[in-house]
Scaffold this motif. Structure first.
Motif, PDB file in Angstrom:
ATOM      1  N   PRO B  80      10.177 -16.000  45.425  1.00 12.59           N
ATOM      2  CA  PRO B  80       8.995 -16.874  45.401  1.00 12.59           C
ATOM      3  C   PRO B  80       9.389 -18.314  45.681  1.00 12.59           C
ATOM      4  O   PRO B  80      10.279 -18.857  45.025  1.00 12.59           O
ATOM      5  CB  PRO B  80       8.464 -16.718  43.976  1.00 12.59           C
ATOM      6  CG  PRO B  80       9.110 -15.504  43.437  1.00 12.59           C
ATOM      7  CD  PRO B  80      10.399 -15.319  44.156  1.00 12.59           C
ATOM      8  N   ARG B  81       8.729 -18.948  46.623  1.00 13.41           N
ATOM      9  CA  ARG B  81       9.119 -20.278  47.064  1.00 13.41           C
ATOM     10  C   ARG B  81       9.145 -21.290  45.926  1.00 13.41           C
ATOM     11  O   ARG B  81      10.016 -22.116  45.812  1.00 13.41           O
ATOM     12  CB  ARG B  81       8.151 -20.719  48.169  1.00 13.41           C
ATOM     13  CG  ARG B  81       7.953 -22.227  48.301  1.00 13.41           C
ATOM     14  CD  ARG B  81       9.146 -22.914  48.885  1.00 13.41           C
ATOM     15  NE  ARG B  81       9.047 -24.361  48.845  1.00 13.41           N
ATOM     16  CZ  ARG B  81       9.652 -25.101  47.933  1.00 13.41           C
ATOM     17  NH1 ARG B  81      10.360 -24.545  46.972  1.00 13.41           N
ATOM     18  NH2 ARG B  81       9.535 -26.412  47.986  1.00 13.41           N
ATOM     19  N   LYS B  82       8.145 -21.215  45.072  1.00 11.43           N
ATOM     20  CA  LYS B  82       8.007 -22.241  44.046  1.00 11.43           C
ATOM     21  C   LYS B  82       9.159 -22.250  43.065  1.00 11.43           C
ATOM     22  O   LYS B  82       9.487 -23.257  42.500  1.00 11.43           O
ATOM     23  CB  LYS B  82       6.703 -22.005  43.277  1.00 11.43           C
ATOM     24  CG  LYS B  82       5.549 -22.771  43.823  1.00 11.43           C
ATOM     25  CD  LYS B  82       4.418 -22.778  42.846  1.00 11.43           C
ATOM     26  CE  LYS B  82       4.871 -23.451  41.569  1.00 11.43           C
ATOM     27  NZ  LYS B  82       3.803 -23.549  40.593  1.00 11.43           N
ATOM     28  N   GLU B  83       9.741 -21.083  42.841  1.00 10.12           N
ATOM     29  CA  GLU B  83      10.796 -21.016  41.840  1.00 10.12           C
ATOM     30  C   GLU B  83      12.149 -20.829  42.483  1.00 10.12           C
ATOM     31  O   GLU B  83      13.061 -20.268  41.891  1.00 10.12           O
ATOM     32  CB  GLU B  83      10.533 -19.828  40.890  1.00 10.12           C
ATOM     33  CG  GLU B  83       9.141 -19.801  40.344  1.00 10.12           C
ATOM     34  CD  GLU B  83       8.906 -20.885  39.327  1.00 10.12           C
ATOM     35  OE1 GLU B  83       9.908 -21.380  38.791  1.00 10.12           O
ATOM     36  OE2 GLU B  83       7.744 -21.228  39.083  1.00 10.12           O
TER      37      GLU B  83
END
Lengths: 311, 517, 290
Positions: B80-83
């Motif tokens: 996941p990009r955000k994490e």
């Protein structure tokens, strides 16, 4: 009279056990297993506070450094101010924020109108569901000095707009009030539940003795939920040195750096740039130890006052 | 009560079965001796079900087809990009990191390299990466950005355009005043004053914000690039040397005067009076898109279309144009453009097939990256004047964008002014984009080094304190009644809190880097 | 004025106060709903108040019209329902003995409360779950949060408040501890159990971090993970500074962000009023006679 019991209960296999407490210990087994499996087994992570954690050497191979991490933390310029801010904000929250859900629950209890009750309660806990990121942007918008609603009212009344988020004093005020606003409704649920469990006959008895509303409040309601209040208080005190990350972070800005930097935001900034896993663990350990001591103290105090503690 | 229990039990069993049912069928590997490598791919949640998933879609299949000739099979690991940072730390810690990882954060690369977990790539690139080397030669300075302590640990992907900040003003307001675009600081100051007093945009004298800025968000913060240049400063620390030394931007001689100037603007109401609490830039964007602002200093991602597109929704006649940086006392303009990094590709030391990894990256540098970014001719783009012009934006967003953004580990394509003019639907915006692009690059120098190639120990010790001190010190100085004194106070505290150490260390590293050439 | 009316008037300030607070709580939510239906430009220029501007339903289309959304919804519902049931069983089973005066109670409570303050950290927890073979299974989302010590303490305190006479009476009728718990204590604690059930359910519903770390298979993504994937440009990117390396094309519509908030919150809000009818007085009627 008594709740209906069933003579068939006699035939249950439970009567095989001589000591009625054996069953109790057996009941505890799943819970204990759970705590060991998911909480105590990973506990070795705490040891990182005493090691210089290298992500590739892992937990086993990383070298021991004893109290070095704590020394580094104590040597950081900001650390004292950061701890002080955390403590200050938490104490303010305790004095102002802790009673609010209780008062709210008491007020709700007085309201007899079912519809009003139902609707307002459903609305009161709404802010709890926003993340602080969203709540933060709402708060900034509402408190804006140029277009914010609050300042529009203030300007209308002829005063200078208040720099809620830019002034150090007002920032603390905003922080505490926003915290109360966000969770007051949700935190009151447990008190509402506790109050609704009070036997109405107690109220009737009090009325017979000539009590009015205020007397009922102090002599029936409050004593009945005293246990709940004490429990919540102890738990809150255990968090005296911990502080959530999102709440202060979304309200922070460079103007109020001196009062708004708390342990969680400070650690986050250290961690994110420098990957200082050991330092953050050391700080966390310190916070936890303080919390544990607080819980012991509070628990002993509350027991002395005659209530049940949590230990 | 019993009925509910039974129903619940049935539902549980049903759902458990359903969730278990979706095991992937293992791919039969009949090929002999195919080397398998795992590659990280960001999952931004942007892929639609009809396309598949990030680990299995038309592009993953295409990549594997192409790699067959090298006997390499590629497995994609979605993150996941955000994490991405948390996940990468986790994966590296548990020895599960894919053979190729990538990250936007240089600090991550440096920390991993320092801890001894990354593979040095210098030799590998020489052996298996001829196309890579060629690619980096077309982008001077880019390869160096992935070096740590002189060794190559990260391979920057490059980006569509170079990175820069610039000052933009509302040309339509300037025209309405009958003036010309400002060419120095004095003219700029008078322009702002005119914006405020004459309100050429007719938004209301109390509402007009001559220059808008914010301490956070996508703007340049309180640093106005053009004005900084007039004090002899750029926002690339290694480019200005004074007395042969490098300083953090806020400590460069000249910055004190900059603060005094900004203070004057603030006191006269020429910059947004809420900039100090605008930590996400939202207010600043409101001013800009809402047509209330007359000037704005920010980064390149706004330059090409977006700022004009959005503002013109509210004010159809708006024209944001970029202004060149202002000359300093000696008449010199300080303007720097550094190659934009994109992502850093890194390889864990535990990788078992480093050669295959390098072959894959090498393929990316020429064919792979190009195809993943542009798609297939005729289907995703048409050729016009040598540019790949996207055909149908919606179709491309659905079927191509996720590949270009997350799978193209090296980005060989580079967009320039003509491209931006051609892809615009609106001719005015197209022209503005092209003009702005050219104006931004005009006269800019590319620095020899744009960053230090090492994480400073002073940064580890004091970095957080220093950056917080800096932000709050400068902001306080700008809004105070005695900016000079506030700035001196800030500087003293900065140096005392580890700043002096940091500066000394900066210079040591810089000396090493310069002598190594 | 009649006595009744005076009583009612005394209550007026309370009504007004609660009403005002409720109003401040609901207004932001209305704004978010309005935002979710509003045009991108209107949102960015601050025009949206309590009513949508440039109405459209594209945000909801983007969020709801994907099969992945429903898949993640199913996963979350499963986790919430099964998880909460498991939570309540475990919590009641553990709280009950600890509410009695058994030997070693203090040590066991300390053992449990300790875990509330001390935790191994993200990476050890991840290793642990991996070692237990739970990675990438739905149980990794349910088991690690088996008991919330906070809830446990609340339930225990409540159990301790139930008069001992009831237990004694049941004993005299020959009941064992298990039956007493099930037939006496649980019915009397319905209110609290429901409250705790609500707490657990909400925690499961909103849980994000665990799902993000323990689940790799996109088929098992929970609602929060799926929804948050769609949101970019919040805290993380602010910290990376002004020279952003990110691609501008990945800009997410503000209305979509708002729609996500609405979609993930509405189910919980719908559940609470239904629970409220159990918070009715008189649960202990008759229990205390004698």
């Amino acid at each position: 009279m008594y709740p209906r019991t069933n003579t068939r209960l006699v035939k249950s296999g439970v009567s095989l056990f001589k000591d009625k407490n054996t069953v109790l210990y057996i009941m505890l087994i799943p819970g204990i297993i759970y705590y060991i499996a998911f909480h105590y087994m990973p506990m070795y992570g705490l040891l990182m506070a005493f090691k210089d954690f290298n992500i590739f050497l892992g937990f086993g191979e990383s070298p021991w450094v004893g109290l070095e991490n704590f020394k580094i933390l104590l040597g950081m310029d900001d650390i004292y101010r950061v701890v002080y801010n955390t403590l200050k904000l938490n104490l303010l929250n305790l004095f102002c924020g802790f009673p609010m859900p209780i008062i709210l629950a008491l007020m709700i209890n007085e309201v007899k109108n079912r519809h009003f009750n139902k609707i307002s309660q459903s609305l009161l806990y709404l802010p709890h569901f926003f993340s602080w990121v969203i709540a933060g942007s709402i708060i900034s918008a509402v408190l804006s000095t140029s277009t914010g609603m609050v300042n529009n009212i203030i300007k209308f009344l002829g005063h200078e707009p208040i720099y809620f988020l830019g002034d150090e004093g007002w920032w603390v005020f905003t922080y505490v009030i926003s915290g109360i606003w966000k969770d007051m409704g949700w935190n009151s649920i447990i008190y509402v539940a506790a109050i609704s469990n009070i036997d109405p006959q107690l109220y009737d008895a009090a009325k017979v003795d000539g009590a009015n509303r205020i007397h009922s409040l102090f002599n029936v309601t409050l004593p009945s939920i005293a246990g709940t209040i004490c429990t919540m208080l102890i738990l809150q005190l255990g968090k005296l040195l911990t502080i959530g990350f999102e709440h202060p972070y979304v309200l922070q800005n460079p103007m109020v750096y001196k009062v708004s930097e708390v342990i969680s935001t400070y650690i986050y900034k250290i961690g994110i740039e420098k990957a200082q896993y050991s330092l953050t663990t050391a700080m966390g350990l310190f916070q936890s130890v303080v919390g544990l001591i607080m819980i012991f103290l509070a628990n002993a105090l509350i027991k002395k006052m005659g209530e049940e503690g949590i230990l | 009560m019993r009925r509910w229990t039974v129903l619940l039990l049935a539902a549980t069993i049903l759902l458990t079965v359903l969730s278990g049912c979706n095991k992937k069928v293992a791919v039969e590997d009949n090929e002999q001796h195919m080397t398998e490598i795992s590659v990280e791919v960001f999952d931004r949640g942007s892929i639609t079900s009809s396309e598949g998933s990030m680990e299995d879609n038309r592009w993953t299949r295409w990549v594997n087809e192409q790699m067959q000739q090298y006997n390499i099979r590629v497995k994609f690991v979605p993150i996941p990009r955000k994490e991405e940072e948390t996940m990468l730390n986790l994966l590296f810690a548990s020895n599960e990191a894919p053979d190729i990882c990538y990250t936007y954060k240089l600090s991550l690369v440096c920390n991993f390299a320092e801890a001894g977990g990354l593979l040095e790539l210098d030799k590998l690139v020489k052996e298996h990466g001829p196309d890579l080397t060629e690619f980096y030669e077309t982008r001077p300075g880019l390869l160096d950005l992935g070096k740590y302590k002189g060794k190559q640990y990260g391979l920057p992907s490059g980006s569509w355009v170079d990175g820069a900040h610039a000052l933009a003003v509302r040309k339509d307001w300037v025209d309405a005043l009958g003036k010309a675009l400002p060419e120095n600081r004095e003219e700029y100051y008078h322009l702002l004053k005119d914006f405020k007093e004459k309100d050429p945009g007719n938004v209301g004298k109390e509402r007009v914000i001559p220059e808008t800025c914010a301490v956070g968000g996508t703007g340049a913060g309180y640093n106005n690039i053009a004005v900084l240049s007039s004090f002899g400063i750029t926002n690339y620390e290694l480019v200005n040397t004074f007395d042969g030394k490098v300083y953090p931007m806020e400590l460069q001689p000249g910055y004190r005067d900059y603060v005094i100037f900004m203070n004057k603007l603030y006191k006269e109401g020429l910059i947004s009076n809420e900039f100090a609490v605008d930590t996400d830039g939202k207010k600043s964007i409101e001013h800009t898109y809402g047509g209330l602002a007359g000037a704005w200093s920010g980064n390149h991602s706004w330059l090409y279309g977006s700022i004009n597109e959005e503002t013109r929704r509210t004010v159809p006649s708006a024209e944001w144009t970029f202004v060149n940086n202002f000359p300093d006392e000696s008449g010199k303009i300080h303007k720097v453009i550094a190659p934009a990094v994109g992502v850093y590709n890194i390889v864990p030391k535990s990788c078992e097939n480093p050669d295959a990894v390098m072959i894959y990256l090498n393929w990316m540098a020429k064919e792979g990256g190009k195809y993943l970014m542009n798609g297939a001719e005729g289907e995703h783009y048409t050729l016009l004047d040598g540019y790949n012009i996207p055909k149908d934006r919606e179709y491309n967003t659905k079927t191509l964008a996720y590949a270009g953004q997350n799978m193209a580990l090296i980005r060989p394509d580079y967009y320039d002014a003509g491209y931006y003019e051609l892809i615009s639907d609106d001719p005015v915006i197209g022209r503005l984009s092209k003009d702005n692009f050219l104006r931004m690059k005009d006269g800019a120098i590319t620095p020899e080094f744009s960053i230090l190639d090492e994480v400073l120990s002073a940064d580890i010790k004091y970095g957080t304190t220093l950056s917080s001190l800096t932000k709050s010190g400068i902001v306080k100085a700008i809004v105070s009644d005695d900016p000079g004194r506030e700035y001196d106070k800030f500087k003293a505290e900065y140096l005392k809190s580890g700043g002096q150490e940091k500066i000394d260390e900066m210079n040591e590293v810089y000396k090493r880097m310069s002598s190594g050439r | 004025m009649s006595k009744g009316m005076i009583e009612k008037l005394k209550l007026l300030p309370i009504y007004i106060l609660i009403g005002f607070i409720a109003f401040t709580c609901v207004t932001p939510f209305i704004t978010i709903i309005a935002t979710s239906f509003s045009g991108h430009s209107a949102i960015l220029t601050g025009k949206v108040g309590l009513w949508p501007v440039d109405f459209h339903i594209n945000a909801y289309k983007a969020v709801l019209m994907d099969a992945k959304f429903y898949r993640s919804l199913m996963v979350t519902i499963f986790v919430t329902v099964i998880g909460t049931l498991l939570n309540l069983c475990l919590t009641a089973l553990t709280a009950y003995p600890l509410s009695k005066n058994i030997k070693g109670r203090k040590y066991i409570m300390t053992f449990i409360v300790f875990t509330m303050l001390f935790s191994g950290g993200l990476i050890p927890n991840y290793f642990n779950v991996r070692q237990l073979g739970l990675l990438d299974t739905v149980w990794a989302l349910i088991l690690p949060s088996g008991i919330s010590t906070f809830n446990l303490i609340i339930l225990r305190t409540f159990f301790m408040g139930i008069p001992k006479e009831l237990e004694d009476a049941a004993f005299m009728d020959g009941a064992g501890q298990a039956r007493i718990l099930w037939k006496v204590y649980v019915p009397l604690s319905k209110t609290v159990l429901l409250t705790l059930g609500l707490f657990y359910a909400v925690a499961h519903w909103n849980s994000y971090m665990n799902a993000m770390i323990y689940i790799r298979n996109s088929e098992l993504y929970t609602l929060q993970v799926r929804l948050r994937q769609l949101v970019m440009g919040d805290m993380a990117t602010q910290l990376t500074g002004s020279l952003s390396n990110e691609d501008q094309q990945v800009l997410v519509l503000e209305s979509v962000k708002a729609a996500i908030v609405v979609v993930s919150t509405i189910p919980i809000i719908a559940v609470y009023p239904w629970l409220q009818k159990y918070f009715v007085k008189g649960v202990m009627i008759g229990a205390l006679k004698g």
